[in-house]
Design a protein around this motif. Structure first.
Motif, mmCIF file in Angstrom:
data_model
loop_
_atom_site.group_PDB
_atom_site.id
_atom_site.type_symbol
_atom_site.label_atom_id
_atom_site.label_comp_id
_atom_site.label_asym_id
_atom_site.label_seq_id
_atom_site.Cartn_x
_atom_site.Cartn_y
_atom_site.Cartn_z
ATOM 1 N N GLY A 213 0.783 -1.233 0.000
ATOM 2 C CA GLY A 213 0.000 0.000 0.000
ATOM 3 C C GLY A 213 0.812 1.280 0.000
ATOM 4 N N ALA A 214 2.142 1.186 0.116
ATOM 5 C CA ALA A 214 2.969 2.397 0.101
ATOM 6 C C ALA A 214 2.828 3.120 -1.227
ATOM 7 N N GLY A 215 2.695 4.449 -1.178
ATOM 8 C CA GLY A 215 2.527 5.217 -2.413
ATOM 9 C C GLY A 215 3.785 5.220 -3.260
ATOM 10 N N THR A 216 4.898 5.600 -2.656
ATOM 11 C CA THR A 216 6.193 5.663 -3.333
ATOM 12 C C THR A 216 7.234 5.033 -2.425
ATOM 13 N N VAL A 217 8.162 4.286 -3.005
ATOM 14 C CA VAL A 217 9.241 3.667 -2.229
ATOM 15 C C VAL A 217 10.572 4.115 -2.822
ATOM 16 N N VAL A 218 11.469 4.591 -1.957
ATOM 17 C CA VAL A 218 12.822 4.975 -2.347
ATOM 18 C C VAL A 218 13.792 4.090 -1.573
ATOM 19 N N VAL A 219 14.697 3.421 -2.287
ATOM 20 C CA VAL A 219 15.739 2.613 -1.644
ATOM 21 C C VAL A 219 17.089 3.244 -1.965
ATOM 22 N N THR A 220 17.800 3.696 -0.934
ATOM 23 C CA THR A 220 19.115 4.295 -1.161
ATOM 24 C C THR A 220 20.156 3.191 -1.342
ATOM 25 N N LEU A 221 21.088 3.429 -2.265
ATOM 26 C CA LEU A 221 22.076 2.417 -2.657
ATOM 27 C C LEU A 221 23.507 2.899 -2.399
ATOM 28 N N GLY A 222 23.682 3.810 -1.435
ATOM 29 C CA GLY A 222 25.017 4.347 -1.174
ATOM 30 C C GLY A 222 25.537 5.126 -2.363
ATOM 31 N N ALA A 223 26.793 4.879 -2.725
ATOM 32 C CA ALA A 223 27.423 5.625 -3.818
ATOM 33 C C ALA A 223 26.760 5.364 -5.169
ATOM 34 N N ALA A 224 25.963 4.280 -5.250
ATOM 35 C CA ALA A 224 25.291 3.956 -6.511
ATOM 36 C C ALA A 224 23.995 4.741 -6.711
ATOM 37 N N ALA A 229 10.494 3.682 -6.795
ATOM 38 C CA ALA A 229 9.316 2.965 -7.280
ATOM 39 C C ALA A 229 8.109 3.860 -7.018
ATOM 40 N N ALA A 230 7.692 4.576 -8.059
ATOM 41 C CA ALA A 230 6.572 5.513 -7.925
ATOM 42 C C ALA A 230 5.482 5.256 -8.958
ATOM 43 N N GLY A 231 5.760 4.395 -9.905
ATOM 44 C CA GLY A 231 4.806 4.059 -10.956
ATOM 45 C C GLY A 231 4.989 2.594 -11.306
ATOM 46 N N PRO A 232 4.670 2.196 -12.525
ATOM 47 C CA PRO A 232 4.814 0.792 -12.899
ATOM 48 C C PRO A 232 6.263 0.315 -12.952
ATOM 49 N N ASP A 233 7.211 1.231 -13.149
ATOM 50 C CA ASP A 233 8.621 0.846 -13.288
ATOM 51 C C ASP A 233 9.432 1.277 -12.080
ATOM 52 N N ALA A 269 3.132 14.975 -8.967
ATOM 53 C CA ALA A 269 1.960 14.507 -9.713
ATOM 54 C C ALA A 269 2.231 13.220 -10.480
ATOM 55 N N ASP A 270 3.505 12.908 -10.739
ATOM 56 C CA ASP A 270 3.812 11.736 -11.559
ATOM 57 C C ASP A 270 5.174 11.153 -11.148
ATOM 58 N N PRO A 271 5.514 9.948 -11.631
ATOM 59 C CA PRO A 271 6.794 9.329 -11.267
ATOM 60 C C PRO A 271 8.007 10.192 -11.619
ATOM 61 N N ALA A 272 7.946 10.928 -12.738
ATOM 62 C CA ALA A 272 9.075 11.788 -13.124
ATOM 63 C C ALA A 272 9.343 12.840 -12.046
ATOM 64 N N GLY A 273 8.276 13.338 -11.435
ATOM 65 C CA GLY A 273 8.431 14.317 -10.362
ATOM 66 C C GLY A 273 9.158 13.724 -9.162
ATOM 67 N N TRP A 274 8.819 12.474 -8.825
ATOM 68 C CA TRP A 274 9.522 11.798 -7.728
ATOM 69 C C TRP A 274 10.996 11.595 -8.077
ATOM 70 N N GLN A 275 11.263 11.250 -9.319
ATOM 71 C CA GLN A 275 12.657 11.022 -9.724
ATOM 72 C C GLN A 275 13.486 12.305 -9.588
ATOM 73 N N GLN A 276 12.888 13.447 -9.931
ATOM 74 C CA GLN A 276 13.587 14.736 -9.769
ATOM 75 C C GLN A 276 13.837 15.035 -8.291
ATOM 76 N N ARG A 277 12.854 14.728 -7.454
ATOM 77 C CA ARG A 277 13.000 14.954 -6.007
ATOM 78 C C ARG A 277 14.138 14.095 -5.446
ATOM 79 N N VAL A 278 14.188 12.840 -5.887
ATOM 80 C CA VAL A 278 15.229 11.940 -5.374
ATOM 81 C C VAL A 278 16.608 12.381 -5.851
ATOM 82 N N ALA A 279 16.705 12.860 -7.086
ATOM 83 C CA ALA A 279 17.985 13.380 -7.583
ATOM 84 C C ALA A 279 18.440 14.555 -6.712
ATOM 85 N N PHE A 280 17.503 15.424 -6.340
ATOM 86 C CA PHE A 280 17.823 16.536 -5.430
ATOM 87 C C PHE A 280 18.312 16.000 -4.081
#
Length: 310
Positions: A213-224, A229-233, A269-280
């Motif tokens: 049921g989690a909306g978005t999941v972020v897994v940190t990978l250290g230096a990698a 996971a915010a959408g189908p991919d 609003a979309d997975p791309a937005g989450w990806q930008q947030r995580v990059a920040f």
């Protein structure tokens, strides 16, 4: 812009060091949730720390440090206990923590101690870390989670040294599943994923938490970098190249950066937005890794602009 409530532990880290050729311990204010709260404040967010603090000089230092960092203490309670200590030794870049102090000062917040109005008014509520292993604070976290009208963010932040009792890991898995099931955002590290779900690839762990049921999941990978996971991919976000000297607090800074951005702009609003947030958030963590210490290394937005001008 509203405010965030961060519920969890504050304590004092004793970090392995050397002085004049002799082994010494360097004192540092710590605790994963405390680091998260400081990261939010340093990035311009309004944040309140909720937890139990001891009644000694070390607790007074914690209060002064949080106040100076701009973290509110309206929901913090004082308890009759010495401040808990986390002794950290380094065999590699990641510290190994052992915890000392009974009763544990950070584990004495009860559901009755909770400032209900403070939690109800928050735009973001963070729960997680080692307080979830202690029934009184777990009850307080459950109460906060149930009344929050806010975006709920969760970070298990597992400490293997606290899971020595039989059945402790299984109980923690159940608590993680319970909180993740109604979280808007779950952030965990590769180490968390490997301990909670051994032999499961991190992509599988992210998918499982989203199935719960989690909306978005972020897994940190250290230096990698990190997985998002915010959408189908499930998408991998690379970390910036930095000159790492100390990874303490890096994962907490990712969580703090994501909360700070939720306070500014709400949920993407979309997975791309989450990806930008995580990059920040990974830029924030990179800068943290370039300085020694956890909470004291949390950067401002101006620091980020100077270090990553593009």
């Amino acid at each position: 812009m509203g405010y965030a409530v961060v519920l969890g532990e504050a304590l004092v880290d004793l970090l392995d060091a050397e002085y004049d050729g002799q082994p010494v311990y360097r004192q540092a204010i710590g605790g994963g949730p405390l680091n998260v709260a400081v990261a939010v404040a340093r990035l311009g967010g309004d944040v309140q720390f909720v937890g139990s603090l001891g009644d000694d000089a070390l607790a007074a230092r914690i209060r002064a440090f949080l106040g100076a960092a701009g973290v509110g203490l309206a929901g913090a309670v004082t308890v009759p206990a010495p401040t808990a200590l986390a002794v950290a030794t380094f065999a590699g870049p990641e510290p190994d923590f052992r915890f000392y102090g009974e009763p544990r000062s950070y584990a004495l917040l009860t559901a009755d101690d909770l400032d209900v109005a403070l939690v109800e008014g928050a735009d973001v509520l963070y729960c997680g870390s080692i307080v979830l292993l202690d029934p009184p604070v777990r009850a307080a976290a459950r109460r906060a989670w149930s009344i929050a009208g806010a975006l709920r963010v969760f970070d298990p932040n597992v400490r293997p040294r606290l899971l020595g009792r039989p059945g402790a890991l299984e109980r923690l898995r159940e608590v993680v599943a319970e909180f993740a099931a109604s979280a808007h955002l779950v952030k965990l590290s590769t180490a968390d994923a490997e301990l909670l779900y051994p032999r499961e690839p991190v992509e599988g762990v992210a998918a499982y938490l989203r199935e719960l049921g989690a909306g978005t999941v972020v897994v940190t990978l250290g230096a990698a970098g990190a997985l998002v996971a915010a959408g189908p991919d499930v998408v991998r976000i690379p970390a910036p190249k930095v000159r790492a000297v100390d990874a303490t607090g890096a994962g907490d800074s990712v969580m703090g950066a994501l909360i700070a951005e939720l306070l500014v702009d709400g949920e993407p609003a979309d997975p791309a937005g989450w990806q930008q947030r995580v990059a920040f958030a990974l830029r924030v963590a990179g800068l943290v890794c370039e300085s020694p210490g956890g909470a004291v290394a949390m950067p401002t937005r101006a620091d980020l602009s100077r270090r990553f001008p593009s």
